[in-house]
Enzyme design. Structure first.
Site, PDB file in Angstrom:
ATOM      1  N   LYS A   1       0.655  -1.351  -0.205  1.00  0.00           N
ATOM      2  CA  LYS A   1       0.075   0.102   0.296  1.00  0.00           C
ATOM      3  C   LYS A   1       0.608   1.456   0.029  1.00  0.00           C
ATOM      4  CE  LYS A   1      -3.190   2.351   3.733  1.00  0.00           C
ATOM      5  NZ  LYS A   1      -3.910   2.029   4.477  1.00  0.00           N
TER       6      LYS A   1
ATOM      7  N   LYS B   1       1.577   5.236   0.550  1.00  0.00           N
ATOM      8  CA  LYS B   1       0.538   6.235   1.297  1.00  0.00           C
ATOM      9  C   LYS B   1       0.803   7.745   0.359  1.00  0.00           C
ATOM     10  CE  LYS B   1      -1.138   4.929   5.158  1.00  0.00           C
ATOM     11  NZ  LYS B   1      -2.544   5.336   4.676  1.00  0.00           N
TER      12      LYS B   1
ATOM     13  N   ASP C   1      -3.504   4.591  -0.181  1.00  0.00           N
ATOM     14  CA  ASP C   1      -3.891   5.392   0.196  1.00  0.00           C
ATOM     15  C   ASP C   1      -4.078   6.359   0.072  1.00  0.00           C
ATOM     16  OD1 ASP C   1      -6.067   6.185   2.232  1.00  0.00           O
ATOM     17  OD2 ASP C   1      -5.003   4.566   3.579  1.00  0.00           O
TER      18      ASP C   1
ATOM     19  N   GLU D   1      -7.862   3.562  -1.624  1.00  0.00           N
ATOM     20  CA  GLU D   1      -8.334   3.865  -0.249  1.00  0.00           C
ATOM     21  C   GLU D   1      -8.776   5.070  -0.058  1.00  0.00           C
ATOM     22  OE1 GLU D   1      -6.235   1.793   2.742  1.00  0.00           O
ATOM     23  OE2 GLU D   1      -7.396   2.611   4.018  1.00  0.00           O
TER      24      GLU D   1
ATOM     25  N   ASP E   1     -12.418   4.042   3.956  1.00  0.00           N
ATOM     26  CA  ASP E   1     -11.595   3.809   5.098  1.00  0.00           C
ATOM     27  C   ASP E   1     -12.624   5.442   6.087  1.00  0.00           C
ATOM     28  OD1 ASP E   1     -10.336   3.616   7.119  1.00  0.00           O
ATOM     29  OD2 ASP E   1      -8.112   4.538   6.927  1.00  0.00           O
TER      30      ASP E   1
ATOM     31  N   LYS F   1     -11.984  -1.297  10.449  1.00  0.00           N
ATOM     32  CA  LYS F   1     -10.862  -1.192  12.116  1.00  0.00           C
ATOM     33  C   LYS F   1     -11.613  -1.499  13.304  1.00  0.00           C
ATOM     34  CE  LYS F   1      -7.659   1.572   8.958  1.00  0.00           C
ATOM     35  NZ  LYS F   1      -7.197   3.251   9.252  1.00  0.00           N
TER      36      LYS F   1
ATOM     37  N   GLU G   1      -3.627  -5.845   6.507  1.00  0.00           N
ATOM     38  CA  GLU G   1      -2.592  -4.618   7.086  1.00  0.00           C
ATOM     39  C   GLU G   1      -2.015  -4.429   8.260  1.00  0.00           C
ATOM     40  OE1 GLU G   1      -3.630  -0.893   4.620  1.00  0.00           O
ATOM     41  OE2 GLU G   1      -4.824  -0.582   6.857  1.00  0.00           O
TER      42      GLU G   1
HETATM   43  C1  MUC Z   1      -5.280   4.435   7.097  1.00  0.00           C
HETATM   44  O1  MUC Z   1      -5.326   5.334   6.854  1.00  0.00           O
HETATM   45  O2  MUC Z   1      -5.229   3.741   6.621  1.00  0.00           O
HETATM   46  C2  MUC Z   1      -2.773   1.582   7.929  1.00  0.00           C
HETATM   47  C3  MUC Z   1      -1.929   1.570   7.281  1.00  0.00           C
HETATM   48  C4  MUC Z   1      -1.086   2.614   7.202  1.00  0.00           C
HETATM   49  O3  MUC Z   1       0.214   2.456   7.095  1.00  0.00           O
HETATM   50  O4  MUC Z   1      -1.551   3.725   8.043  1.00  0.00           O
HETATM   51  C5  MUC Z   1      -3.112   3.375   8.330  1.00  0.00           C
HETATM   52  C6  MUC Z   1      -4.120   4.522   7.986  1.00  0.00           C
HETATM   53 MG    MG Z   2      -6.709   4.283   5.437  1.00  0.00          MG
END
Ligand code: MUC
Ligand code: MG
Length: 384
Positions: free
Chosen positions: A169, A171, A200, A226, A253, A277, A331
Site C-alpha cells: 500500500k 501512501k 491510500d 483507499e 476508510d 478497523k 494490513e
Molecule cells: C490508514 O488510513 O489506513 C493504515 C496503514 C498505514 O500505513 O496507515 C494506516 C492508516
Molecule cells: Mg486509510
C-alpha cells in the site's frame, strides 16, 4: 463460577510511547512514534484482560488522540461499568453510549479488554465469543511510506525476499498529484508485476483531482484505491466508484465508521470495499455490525489497522477471522513498524500471510515489564 466472579473490579489505562523503525509519511504529516492507550481490566475471579486503542499522529487521523482516549476511559467509560458483570457486552456498549457520545476509539479499548477478560476466564479464544472462526490466514499488506521511491522499492524487495509481503500500500496525497502518479509508476515498474499495489490518499484529493488522476493510478497498475476524497464527500466517492468500472476498486476508510455510515455508503453504492478497523467502529462487536452491512450489500472488506501493537492487532485478527471470505487481505503490520512490542510473541507471518491467532483471549501474552518501560507517565514524555 457464580455471577459475582464476573464482577469488574478495576480498570487501568495508560499511554505508551513506542518509536517507529522509520518515519511513516501520510498525506497529512509524518509520524516517528506510536502512542497507543493500553487498558487493563481485572475481574473478581482474578482474570485480567487487555485492550488497546491507537491513533496516528495524535488527533490528525480523526478527532481522537491518546490524551482524549485516556481521559474518556478514566473519567467516563471505566466508572460506567465498574462493578458490573463483565459478560454483558451489549449492555456495557449501551452504557458507554449513554455516558459518552462518539469517542469510538476509547470505547473500543475497553470493550476489547472486557472480551479478553471473559474469554480468558472461560479459557477460550476471543473468536469463540465473536461468532466462531472461519478464516485461518489473510494476505498481509505492508505500507510503503518512507517518502522516497528508491527506499520504498528497496523495502518492498526485502519484504518479498523474506516472503512476508507481496501486497503493498502506497501512501500518497502529500505531494502534487502528478508527483504522486510518477512515484506510483516508478514503484510499479520496479515491482514489475511481482506484487499487488494499492494506494491510500487519506482524503487529500477533491472531486476534480480524483476525476483527473484516478485513471492515471489505474493505468499505472493500482488495483485498490483507499479514501481518495474527504470523508464527507460521498458524491465524489460514488462517482469514482461508478466511473472506474472493473479496472480498480474504491475502498472507504475514514468515511465508514458507524454501521449507519456503512448503510449510507451501501445504499448509495458509493464504494466497493470497506476498510474495517476495530477502533473507528467502536469495538469488536460493532466491527461485526459494519461487516454485516458489507456482506448484505455485496461490499468486500479489508482488515485495516491504526498501527496497533501486537495486542490490538491480535484483537483485530480475532474478529477478522470470523468474517466472510469476501476479503481483500489485511494490513495488521503495526508490530513490524514499531521498534519494540508489548507482547512476548507476535502473530506469525508465513508465505505472505498473517496466521490468525487462537486463544486464550486474544492469544498473546502481554509483557508488563515492557508496558512499564514505555509508559508515558513514567518516562515523562509529552504529547506528539
Ligand atoms: C490508514 O488510513 O489506513 C493504515 C496503514 C498505514 O500505513 O496507515 C494506516 C492508516
Ligand atoms: Mg486509510
Amino acid at each position: 463460577p457464580d455471577d459475582a466472579s464476573w464482577r469488574i473490579e478495576r480498570i487501568h489505562a495508560r499511554i505508551v510511547d513506542i518509536p517507529t523503525i522509520r518515519p511513516h509519511k501520510f498525506s497529512f504529516g509524518a509520524i516517528n512514534r506510536q502512542s497507543p492507550v493500553i487498558v487493563q481490566l481485572w475481574l473478581a475471579n482474578g482474570a485480567c484482560g487487555f485492550g488497546e486503542a491507537a491513533t496516528i499522529g495524535g488527533p490528525s487521523w480523526n478527532e481522537e488522540s491518546p490524551e482524549t482516549i485516556l481521559h474518556a476511559i478514566q473519567n467516563y467509560l471505566a466508572p460506567a461499568v465498574n462493578g458490573a458483570d463483565a459478560r454483558r457486552f451489549a449492555e456495557h456498549i449501551n452504557r458507554f453510549d449513554a455516558v459518552c457520545k462518539g469517542n469510538a476509539f476509547a470505547k473500543s479499548a475497553v470493550e476489547m479488554a472486557l472480551i479478553d477478560a471473559v474469554a480468558r476466564s472461560l479459557g477460550v479464544p476471543a473468536w469463540q465469543l465473536l461468532g466462531g472462526k472461519r478464516i485461518e490466514r489473510l494476505p498481509l499488506a505492508w505500507t510503503l511510506a518512507s517518502g522516497d521511491s528508491q527506499r520504498d522499492l528497496e523495502e518492498a524487495e526485502q519484504m518479498m525476499q523474506a516472503r512476508r509481503h507481496r501486497l503493498f500500500k502506497l501512501k500518497i496525497g502529500a505531494r502534487s498529484p502528478a508527483d504522486d502518479v510518477a512515484h506510483v509508476t516508478r514503484i510499479a515498474r520496479g515491482l514489475d508485476g511481482r506484487a499487488d499495489m494499492t494506494v491510500d490518499v487519506n482524503q487529500a484529493w477533491d472531486g476534480n483531482t480524483a476525476r483527473r488522476y484516478l485513471p492515471q493510478l489505474v493505468e499505472a497498475g493500482v488495483t485498490l484505491i483507499e479514501q481518495p476524497v474527504a470523508k464527507w464527500d460521498v458524491q465524489a466517492l460514488r462517482e469514482a466508484t461508478q466511473s472506474l468500472g472493473s479496472a480498480a476498486l474504491i475502498m472507504a476508510d475514514e468515511t465508514v465508521c458507524s454501521a449507519q455510515d456503512a448503510y449510507m455508503l451501501a445504499s448509495q453504492r458509493a464504494c466497493h470495499v470497506f476498510s474495517l478497523k476495530v477502533a473507528k467502529h467502536g469495538g469488536l462487536l460493532r466491527t461485526r455490525e459494519v461487516a454485516a452491512v458489507a456482506q448484505a450489500a455485496g461490499i468486500g472488506w479489508y482488515g485495516g489497522t491504526m498501527l496497533e501493537t501486537s495486542l490490538g492487532s491480535a484483537a483485530s485478527a480475532h474478529v477478522f477471522s470470523t468474517l466472510s471470505d469476501q476479503h481483500h487481505g489485511c494490513e495488521l503490520f503495526g508490530p513490524q513498524l514499531l521498534v519494540d512490542d508489548i507482547v512476548e510473541q507476535p502473530m506469525a507471518v508465513r508465505d505472505y500471510e498473517l496466521q490468525l491467532p487462537d486463544g486464550p483471549g486474544f492469544g498473546v501474552v502481554v509483557d508488563e515489564k515492557r508496558l512499564e518501560r514505555f509508559d508515558r507517565a513514567r518516562a515523562g514524555l509529552t504529547p506528539t
